[in-house]
Motif scaffolding. Sequence first.
Motif, PDB file in Angstrom:
ATOM      1  N   THR A   1      14.290 -16.693  -8.079  1.00 35.19           N
ATOM      2  CA  THR A   1      14.224 -17.336  -6.367  1.00 35.19           C
ATOM      3  C   THR A   1      15.292 -18.231  -6.334  1.00 35.19           C
ATOM      4  O   THR A   1      15.139 -18.963  -5.275  1.00 35.19           O
ATOM      5  N   ARG A   2      14.557 -18.754  -7.543  1.00 30.63           N
ATOM      6  CA  ARG A   2      15.621 -20.520  -7.243  1.00 30.63           C
ATOM      7  C   ARG A   2      16.892 -21.085  -6.583  1.00 30.63           C
ATOM      8  O   ARG A   2      18.401 -20.891  -8.255  1.00 30.63           O
ATOM      9  N   THR A   3      17.414 -21.085  -5.661  1.00 31.10           N
ATOM     10  CA  THR A   3      18.398 -20.675  -4.863  1.00 31.10           C
ATOM     11  C   THR A   3      18.814 -22.490  -5.490  1.00 31.10           C
ATOM     12  O   THR A   3      18.285 -23.518  -5.489  1.00 31.10           O
ATOM     13  N   ILE A   4      20.119 -22.588  -4.672  1.00 36.85           N
ATOM     14  CA  ILE A   4      21.092 -24.121  -5.463  1.00 36.85           C
ATOM     15  C   ILE A   4      19.685 -25.256  -4.717  1.00 36.85           C
ATOM     16  O   ILE A   4      19.850 -26.106  -5.657  1.00 36.85           O
ATOM     17  N   PRO A   5      19.739 -25.436  -3.179  1.00 38.01           N
ATOM     18  CA  PRO A   5      18.628 -26.139  -2.591  1.00 38.01           C
ATOM     19  C   PRO A   5      17.639 -26.605  -3.419  1.00 38.01           C
ATOM     20  O   PRO A   5      16.701 -27.137  -4.550  1.00 38.01           O
ATOM     21  N   LEU A   6      17.150 -25.046  -4.024  1.00 37.20           N
ATOM     22  CA  LEU A   6      15.934 -24.962  -5.167  1.00 37.20           C
ATOM     23  C   LEU A   6      15.309 -25.522  -6.197  1.00 37.20           C
ATOM     24  O   LEU A   6      15.158 -27.004  -7.005  1.00 37.20           O
ATOM     25  N   ALA A   7      16.810 -25.291  -7.121  1.00 39.18           N
ATOM     26  CA  ALA A   7      17.044 -26.140  -7.647  1.00 39.18           C
ATOM     27  C   ALA A   7      17.563 -28.204  -8.115  1.00 39.18           C
ATOM     28  O   ALA A   7      17.536 -28.121  -8.819  1.00 39.18           O
TER      29      ALA A   7
ATOM     30  N   PHE B   1      16.078 -24.044   2.281  1.00 37.58           N
ATOM     31  CA  PHE B   1      14.976 -24.666   1.592  1.00 37.58           C
ATOM     32  C   PHE B   1      13.608 -24.369   1.745  1.00 37.58           C
ATOM     33  O   PHE B   1      12.310 -23.536   0.752  1.00 37.58           O
ATOM     34  N   GLY B   2      12.987 -25.062   3.235  1.00 37.93           N
ATOM     35  CA  GLY B   2      11.199 -24.715   3.258  1.00 37.93           C
ATOM     36  C   GLY B   2      10.574 -23.853   3.725  1.00 37.93           C
ATOM     37  O   GLY B   2       9.610 -23.310   2.130  1.00 37.93           O
ATOM     38  N   ALA B   3      11.127 -22.224   4.097  1.00 38.82           N
ATOM     39  CA  ALA B   3      10.708 -21.451   4.509  1.00 38.82           C
ATOM     40  C   ALA B   3      10.638 -20.369   3.075  1.00 38.82           C
ATOM     41  O   ALA B   3      10.288 -20.463   2.736  1.00 38.82           O
ATOM     42  N   THR B   4      12.156 -20.350   1.579  1.00 39.37           N
ATOM     43  CA  THR B   4      11.926 -19.929   1.081  1.00 39.37           C
ATOM     44  C   THR B   4      11.156 -20.696  -0.036  1.00 39.37           C
ATOM     45  O   THR B   4      10.316 -19.194  -0.808  1.00 39.37           O
ATOM     46  N   ILE B   5      11.154 -21.479  -0.530  1.00 39.75           N
ATOM     47  CA  ILE B   5      10.533 -22.076  -1.537  1.00 39.75           C
ATOM     48  C   ILE B   5       8.368 -21.412  -0.828  1.00 39.75           C
ATOM     49  O   ILE B   5       8.031 -21.360  -1.746  1.00 39.75           O
ATOM     50  N   MET B   6       8.354 -21.488   0.393  1.00 34.65           N
ATOM     51  CA  MET B   6       6.752 -21.137   0.406  1.00 34.65           C
ATOM     52  C   MET B   6       7.328 -18.933   0.440  1.00 34.65           C
ATOM     53  O   MET B   6       6.048 -19.299  -0.057  1.00 34.65           O
ATOM     54  N   VAL B   7       7.875 -18.182   0.504  1.00 34.16           N
ATOM     55  CA  VAL B   7       7.746 -17.397   0.645  1.00 34.16           C
ATOM     56  C   VAL B   7       8.253 -16.586  -0.609  1.00 34.16           C
ATOM     57  O   VAL B   7       7.959 -15.779  -1.153  1.00 34.16           O
ATOM     58  N   ALA B   8       9.110 -17.145  -1.486  1.00 37.67           N
ATOM     59  CA  ALA B   8       9.941 -16.718  -2.377  1.00 37.67           C
ATOM     60  C   ALA B   8       9.474 -17.567  -4.152  1.00 37.67           C
ATOM     61  O   ALA B   8       9.640 -17.429  -5.068  1.00 37.67           O
TER      62      ALA B   8
ATOM     63  N   GLY C   1       1.020  -0.922   0.088  1.00 39.70           N
ATOM     64  CA  GLY C   1       0.427   0.229   0.415  1.00 39.70           C
ATOM     65  C   GLY C   1       0.551   0.975  -0.077  1.00 39.70           C
ATOM     66  O   GLY C   1       0.537   2.155  -0.510  1.00 39.70           O
ATOM     67  N   TRP C   2       2.370   1.492   0.880  1.00 40.58           N
ATOM     68  CA  TRP C   2       2.622   2.177   1.093  1.00 40.58           C
ATOM     69  C   TRP C   2       3.937   2.448   0.052  1.00 40.58           C
ATOM     70  O   TRP C   2       4.027   3.780  -0.715  1.00 40.58           O
ATOM     71  N   LEU C   3       4.214   1.311   0.092  1.00 38.75           N
ATOM     72  CA  LEU C   3       6.089   1.514  -1.286  1.00 38.75           C
ATOM     73  C   LEU C   3       5.627   0.623  -2.706  1.00 38.75           C
ATOM     74  O   LEU C   3       6.132   1.484  -3.544  1.00 38.75           O
ATOM     75  N   GLY C   4       4.534   0.186  -2.756  1.00 39.63           N
ATOM     76  CA  GLY C   4       4.055  -0.182  -3.897  1.00 39.63           C
ATOM     77  C   GLY C   4       5.074  -1.814  -3.776  1.00 39.63           C
ATOM     78  O   GLY C   4       5.635  -2.056  -5.236  1.00 39.63           O
ATOM     79  N   VAL C   5       5.121  -2.474  -3.347  1.00 36.42           N
ATOM     80  CA  VAL C   5       6.449  -3.120  -3.170  1.00 36.42           C
ATOM     81  C   VAL C   5       6.107  -4.441  -2.485  1.00 36.42           C
ATOM     82  O   VAL C   5       4.764  -5.235  -1.267  1.00 36.42           O
ATOM     83  N   LYS C   6       6.300  -5.215  -3.520  1.00 35.36           N
ATOM     84  CA  LYS C   6       5.747  -7.100  -3.173  1.00 35.36           C
ATOM     85  C   LYS C   6       7.302  -7.940  -2.944  1.00 35.36           C
ATOM     86  O   LYS C   6       8.293  -8.044  -3.780  1.00 35.36           O
ATOM     87  N   ILE C   7       7.723  -8.308  -1.832  1.00 38.11           N
ATOM     88  CA  ILE C   7       8.790  -8.440  -1.572  1.00 38.11           C
ATOM     89  C   ILE C   7       8.803 -10.482  -1.928  1.00 38.11           C
ATOM     90  O   ILE C   7       8.930 -10.893  -2.256  1.00 38.11           O
ATOM     91  N   VAL C   8       7.086 -11.101  -1.600  1.00 34.42           N
ATOM     92  CA  VAL C   8       7.052 -12.302  -1.954  1.00 34.42           C
ATOM     93  C   VAL C   8       7.883 -12.141  -3.491  1.00 34.42           C
ATOM     94  O   VAL C   8       7.498 -11.690  -4.485  1.00 34.42           O
ATOM     95  N   PHE C   9       8.081 -13.839  -3.431  1.00 36.57           N
ATOM     96  CA  PHE C   9       8.175 -14.364  -4.768  1.00 36.57           C
ATOM     97  C   PHE C   9       9.266 -13.148  -5.718  1.00 36.57           C
ATOM     98  O   PHE C   9       9.963 -13.631  -6.708  1.00 36.57           O
ATOM     99  N   THR C  10      10.368 -12.695  -5.072  1.00 39.43           N
ATOM    100  CA  THR C  10      11.989 -11.625  -4.963  1.00 39.43           C
ATOM    101  C   THR C  10      12.273 -12.402  -4.467  1.00 39.43           C
ATOM    102  O   THR C  10      12.495 -12.863  -3.078  1.00 39.43           O
ATOM    103  N   TRP C  11      13.925 -12.015  -4.513  1.00 36.99           N
ATOM    104  CA  TRP C  11      14.644 -13.012  -3.667  1.00 36.99           C
ATOM    105  C   TRP C  11      15.342 -12.230  -2.433  1.00 36.99           C
ATOM    106  O   TRP C  11      15.605 -12.429  -1.969  1.00 36.99           O
TER     107      TRP C  11
END
Lengths: 255, 357, 227
Positions: free
Chosen positions: C176-182, C162-169, C80-90
């Motif tokens: 957002t595909r880091t080594i464990p996700l890859a 891995f676990g938290a990253t794949i949920m948030v990012a 709302g304030w910054l127009g930023v969406k942090i989920v699905f970003t690195w």
Amino acid sequence: MGLAALDPPYGDPATRQPREANAAVEGSVLIFAAASTSNAISDIERRFVKTSGAQARTSFGSSAALARQIVQGADADVFLSADVHWADYLAEKGLVAGRQELLGNRLVVIVPDDSKLHVRKLEDLQAAEIEHLALGDPQSVPAGEYAKRALVKLGLWEQIKARVAAAEDVRHALAFVETGAAEAGIVYATDAAISKRVKVVAEIPESLTGRIRYPLLLLTHGRDNPAAQAFCRKLRSPAALKIFRRYGFTTLAEK
Amino acid sequence: MSLLSLQCRHRYASGFELDVSFELNHRFTSLFGPSGSGKTSVLSIIAGVFRPQQASVRLNGRRLLDTANGICVTPARRAIGLVFQDALLFPHLTVERNLQYGRRHRAAARRTVAYARVVDVLELGGLLRRYPRNLSGGERQRVALGRAVLSGPELLMMDEPLASLDDSLKGRILEYLQRMIAEWDIPTLFVTHSQAEVRRAAEWVVVLQQGRMVAEGPPDEALARPAPLAWGNSAGPVNLLRIEQVTAAEGHLAARVAGQDLFLPLGKPPAVSPSFVQFRPADVIVSRQDVSGLSVRNHLHGRVCQVAPVEGAIFVAVDIGQIVWAEVTPQAAAELQLAPGAEVVCLLKAHCLTLVS
Amino acid sequence: MTSEAWTAVRLSLQVAMCAALGGLPFAIAIGYWLARGRFAGKWLVEAVVNLPLVLPPVVTGYVLLVLLAPRGPIGAVLQGWLGVKIVFTWWGAALASMVMGFPLMVRAIRLAFQAVDPRLEMAARTLGAGGAATFFTVSLPLARRGVTAGWILAFARSLGEFGATIMVAGNIEGQTRTIPLAVYTLANQPDGMGRAWPLVALSVALSCGALAISELLERRQSLHVPA
């Protein structure tokens, strides 16, 4: 080889039912099932335990993860897969004792229930307002593969793929839309049906996705397990099929 | 206006109660008492690192702590230098950076002490680039002294700065300390549990016992009170005589003490003056008349000036020009009729004497 | 290794670096506070800090997703304030990794501060240094090895998150595909396990290296403590 081959008393559902309801079975069965079937399978499993006296344990996840575990030697007796390819893969490895296509499903486009975006058909997903589209990972989750197939067929995939938020399984894709993390998603009709925080804005016809089938596999590990055989019978019973339909599946086993 | 005035009261969870008040007006004061008497607590209260339930502290008329009125100046602003028993140099800084630490954090106006002069007086020139872990105990203590002085304190407090040093070093560090006090004229409060250190250096002594002040005054007077005389072990009474004209003679050292001759065991004559000999009151034999034909070398003539009974013994102070304490049994004191005014001879074996410098 | 694999490696390093750097000031503040502070409810602070250590990462990730997504309390403000969406970003991946590595970092830093003799801080104060000056000239320099070790541990933990990253990012290639996700993505393809090996080996090497450095620093720290 169909499941019926392993199950000679299989016959007319009307005559079979009383026999099955009273059947007392020893032992226990370990059931692997695709995440999208978890609610229905849990309901059926509870009834099965109550009426048969057998023990049952369940494990839910993406079909890929479960199949991978089975290949690695997991002691599963029964596997309800959301994907025929993984079923074929297990059959190639000689891990399947019996197989029958039990359920069908459809894909739908969902948005958060308070979304103001105008999305009525797949083409609308190109809109810039949709920063992220939640799918099961098309490389590993069947729901994602089907969705990708539909988008490719419509020539939309190349534009959209950079915005795809690939989830670990289809329920995560649902969570992405529920929380607003993704502005839209493509999930099974059955997943959309269990969430109060998303609304279905479009159905994707089978002509685009291909037939979505859930093969029920009796694994070689469960071939001689009476509880596993009994559970497979239970899944094909009219009562169980009614439960599946209640959750939005189409049922294929009663012909 | 006194230099420092202190009044404090604190009850610890253990039940120990501290209730001390005194005023300081001397250049070099000792806070003396056996371990557990509350000396370090008093120091911590003055320095501001411990806040008691009720206290007031004034330094040169400036109120540092007044619990009744909610005044409490932070340790950083009290301008009190603290030297600890184990020096507590900053291990990650060189000697030079340690010395300049206090200087850097003090207002420029307070930088009254010249860095080069401190290095000079404390002979630290060769140590500046070293780290504390590469210093000996005595070197560390010298650096700690320098660091405290360079922070420009109005009062210097030392918590048993000599306790962890061996005897030969103690005298040297004390000497540096006295040099420093003479040079920069900084009032000093020196905590110790050694009567020898008190006699050696202090102009005034405050004696603590179980959280209370039991005596104060010049060392000879205050240490002649019953409490300090009765203490056993390391805080117990010790004789310390100032000696002069120490020379090496055939097989021994000769010296003069208050106009009388003194024999010392052979050793290196001290390079500095004044020097002292130290011995225990129990090593002193008291005789009503001089006797010959004894192996005892030292016969010091004097007059009894005080008789102090403590539990199981009597301490007799003999004025031979300086005070010598002798510990005798009550029976012996009665038999010899030891009372103030009685003329006596103190017999001292040469090997009971320790030369300190 | 394929270019996708190299992208995953670069992304992992970038995410882990940011996660460890971003958490550092907070970890130092909380670590010092836990080491020196005496207050009621300290156990509660400790419990909250250590929560990501015991919760399943997916649960932590789910909580973060609910908080950070545009419909969540924090996400709504950002959007709302910054127009930023942090989920699905690195950035989202970095934040998830930061939360997961935070307990390890706090623990190492706290132990390092506990090993600093509080009387040295007292000495600094009597020499005229105020609270902040004492902290930056004495406490922190003396705890520096433990702080570095904590940083490296958090960095290593982030590399493997891995676990938290794949949920948030999510699991977005190139973002957002880091080594464990890859590795996970490859492992979920019927023939992917063989292709995952180079990444698996690299991941093991990176983690071992980080652990070895951290261990070495902690050992040096313990030698540093005066007897």
